[in-house]
Design a protein around this motif. Sequence first.
Motif, PDB file in Angstrom:
ATOM      1  N   GLU A 284       4.888 -33.091 -10.602  1.00  0.00           N
ATOM      2  CA  GLU A 284       4.634 -32.195  -9.580  1.00  0.00           C
ATOM      3  C   GLU A 284       3.705 -30.958 -10.172  1.00  0.00           C
ATOM      4  N   SER A 285       2.721 -30.416  -9.884  1.00  0.00           N
ATOM      5  CA  SER A 285       2.084 -29.231  -9.907  1.00  0.00           C
ATOM      6  C   SER A 285       2.386 -28.179  -8.996  1.00  0.00           C
ATOM      7  N   TYR A 286       2.130 -27.042  -9.394  1.00  0.00           N
ATOM      8  CA  TYR A 286       2.334 -25.732  -8.661  1.00  0.00           C
ATOM      9  C   TYR A 286       1.218 -24.512  -8.655  1.00  0.00           C
ATOM     10  N   ALA A 287       1.356 -23.878  -7.800  1.00  0.00           N
ATOM     11  CA  ALA A 287       0.287 -22.556  -7.754  1.00  0.00           C
ATOM     12  C   ALA A 287       0.734 -21.556  -7.059  1.00  0.00           C
ATOM     13  N   LEU A 288       0.228 -20.394  -7.387  1.00  0.00           N
ATOM     14  CA  LEU A 288       0.571 -19.283  -6.931  1.00  0.00           C
ATOM     15  C   LEU A 288      -0.063 -18.850  -5.682  1.00  0.00           C
ATOM     16  N   TRP A 289       0.343 -18.320  -4.735  1.00  0.00           N
ATOM     17  CA  TRP A 289      -0.513 -17.870  -3.578  1.00  0.00           C
ATOM     18  C   TRP A 289       0.131 -16.450  -3.354  1.00  0.00           C
ATOM     19  N   VAL A 290      -0.812 -15.586  -2.945  1.00  0.00           N
ATOM     20  CA  VAL A 290      -0.479 -14.415  -2.078  1.00  0.00           C
ATOM     21  C   VAL A 290      -1.011 -14.091  -0.593  1.00  0.00           C
ATOM     22  N   ARG A 291      -0.386 -13.281   0.077  1.00  0.00           N
ATOM     23  CA  ARG A 291      -0.728 -12.962   1.345  1.00  0.00           C
ATOM     24  C   ARG A 291      -0.523 -11.236   1.358  1.00  0.00           C
ATOM     25  N   VAL A 292      -1.710 -10.832   1.880  1.00  0.00           N
ATOM     26  CA  VAL A 292      -1.824  -9.149   1.784  1.00  0.00           C
ATOM     27  C   VAL A 292      -1.149  -8.662   3.182  1.00  0.00           C
ATOM     28  N   GLY A 293      -1.756  -9.217   4.125  1.00  0.00           N
ATOM     29  CA  GLY A 293      -1.621  -8.548   5.470  1.00  0.00           C
ATOM     30  C   GLY A 293      -2.641  -8.239   6.162  1.00  0.00           C
ATOM     31  N   GLY A 294      -2.958  -8.443   7.319  1.00  0.00           N
ATOM     32  CA  GLY A 294      -4.297  -8.050   7.938  1.00  0.00           C
ATOM     33  C   GLY A 294      -4.039  -6.637   9.189  1.00  0.00           C
ATOM     34  N   GLY A 295      -4.943  -6.405   9.915  1.00  0.00           N
ATOM     35  CA  GLY A 295      -5.220  -5.275  10.470  1.00  0.00           C
ATOM     36  C   GLY A 295      -5.567  -4.112   9.995  1.00  0.00           C
TER      37      GLY A 295
ATOM     38  N   GLN B 296       0.715  -1.253   0.072  1.00  0.00           N
ATOM     39  CA  GLN B 296       0.046   0.004   0.017  1.00  0.00           C
ATOM     40  C   GLN B 296       0.922   1.228   0.029  1.00  0.00           C
ATOM     41  N   GLY B 297       1.930   1.033   0.194  1.00  0.00           N
ATOM     42  CA  GLY B 297       3.292   2.330   0.250  1.00  0.00           C
ATOM     43  C   GLY B 297       3.516   3.099   1.438  1.00  0.00           C
ATOM     44  N   TRP B 298       2.828   2.751   2.573  1.00  0.00           N
ATOM     45  CA  TRP B 298       2.964   3.125   3.777  1.00  0.00           C
ATOM     46  C   TRP B 298       2.798   2.132   4.903  1.00  0.00           C
ATOM     47  N   GLY B 299       3.201   2.454   6.058  1.00  0.00           N
ATOM     48  CA  GLY B 299       2.915   1.596   7.416  1.00  0.00           C
ATOM     49  C   GLY B 299       3.700   0.507   7.257  1.00  0.00           C
ATOM     50  N   ASN B 300       3.362  -0.716   7.869  1.00  0.00           N
ATOM     51  CA  ASN B 300       3.939  -1.991   8.033  1.00  0.00           C
ATOM     52  C   ASN B 300       3.946  -2.693   6.779  1.00  0.00           C
ATOM     53  N   ARG B 301       5.065  -3.386   6.342  1.00  0.00           N
ATOM     54  CA  ARG B 301       5.063  -4.206   5.269  1.00  0.00           C
ATOM     55  C   ARG B 301       4.715  -5.643   5.329  1.00  0.00           C
ATOM     56  N   LYS B 302       3.802  -6.284   4.699  1.00  0.00           N
ATOM     57  CA  LYS B 302       3.360  -7.601   5.092  1.00  0.00           C
ATOM     58  C   LYS B 302       3.004  -8.500   3.921  1.00  0.00           C
ATOM     59  N   GLY B 303       2.890  -7.896   2.705  1.00  0.00           N
ATOM     60  CA  GLY B 303       2.553  -8.626   1.414  1.00  0.00           C
ATOM     61  C   GLY B 303       3.740  -9.843   1.186  1.00  0.00           C
ATOM     62  N   MET B 304       3.177 -10.946   0.442  1.00  0.00           N
ATOM     63  CA  MET B 304       4.073 -12.112   0.039  1.00  0.00           C
ATOM     64  C   MET B 304       3.412 -12.753  -1.020  1.00  0.00           C
ATOM     65  N   LEU B 305       4.508 -13.134  -1.893  1.00  0.00           N
ATOM     66  CA  LEU B 305       4.109 -14.070  -3.071  1.00  0.00           C
ATOM     67  C   LEU B 305       4.834 -15.270  -2.906  1.00  0.00           C
ATOM     68  N   ALA B 306       4.015 -16.494  -3.346  1.00  0.00           N
ATOM     69  CA  ALA B 306       4.835 -17.760  -3.101  1.00  0.00           C
ATOM     70  C   ALA B 306       4.243 -18.481  -4.324  1.00  0.00           C
ATOM     71  N   VAL B 307       5.258 -19.500  -4.557  1.00  0.00           N
ATOM     72  CA  VAL B 307       5.193 -20.731  -5.369  1.00  0.00           C
ATOM     73  C   VAL B 307       4.846 -21.791  -4.514  1.00  0.00           C
ATOM     74  N   VAL B 308       3.848 -22.724  -4.587  1.00  0.00           N
ATOM     75  CA  VAL B 308       3.807 -23.749  -3.504  1.00  0.00           C
ATOM     76  C   VAL B 308       3.368 -24.981  -4.399  1.00  0.00           C
TER      77      VAL B 308
END
Length: 180
Positions: free
Chosen positions: A150-161, A96-108
């Motif tokens: 194997e198969s793979y998928a993209l996952w994201v995590r934004v951040g809560g609060g 979001q450009g300010w505050g705590n940084r929590k975003g994640m991108l992962a290949v699982v």
Amino acid sequence: GRVRTRPNTMQEILEQDWWQTLVVQQSERARDVLNFAAVSKAIRAATALVQRESENRIPDDFWVGPTGTCRAVHWKDLCFSSGVRFARLTCTWSDQGWGNRKGMLAVVRANARAPDEHEPWSSADMVASAGPAPQTTSELSLEWRLEPGESYALWVRVGGGGGHSLMVATVRITELAITG
């Protein structure tokens, strides 16, 4: 008497194609394989490497986090043809450009999930990941080795609060295949 044989020349070693394939198969990183193939024409010919854009099409996306604890979200399944040994995902991303940084991108791995907020990032099922997302739009590159079957998928995590967001754009996936 003792028979003296001359040592192999480097060219003779390079012409023995059994070991080049072994090196490629045992390598963990695509960059190592590409550097190895750049050593000589003989190695390039023996390893039969092809680098191409993946058929996976991934649109730009934007997520807004919840006010509570954030859970990882499945974004996109990834499909690869046989012979593909490595994949590299490149994109631009930011939070979001300010505050705590929590975003994640992962290949699982396909039948697993990325960790939720406050869970450890280490997992045998998470083959490549990055985070936290930067506050300004930046380039990201993730690279991983594909295991046969194997198969793979993209996952994201934004951040809560509250107030958290994640933007991922210009996603490209490059495959490194062994065709020989």
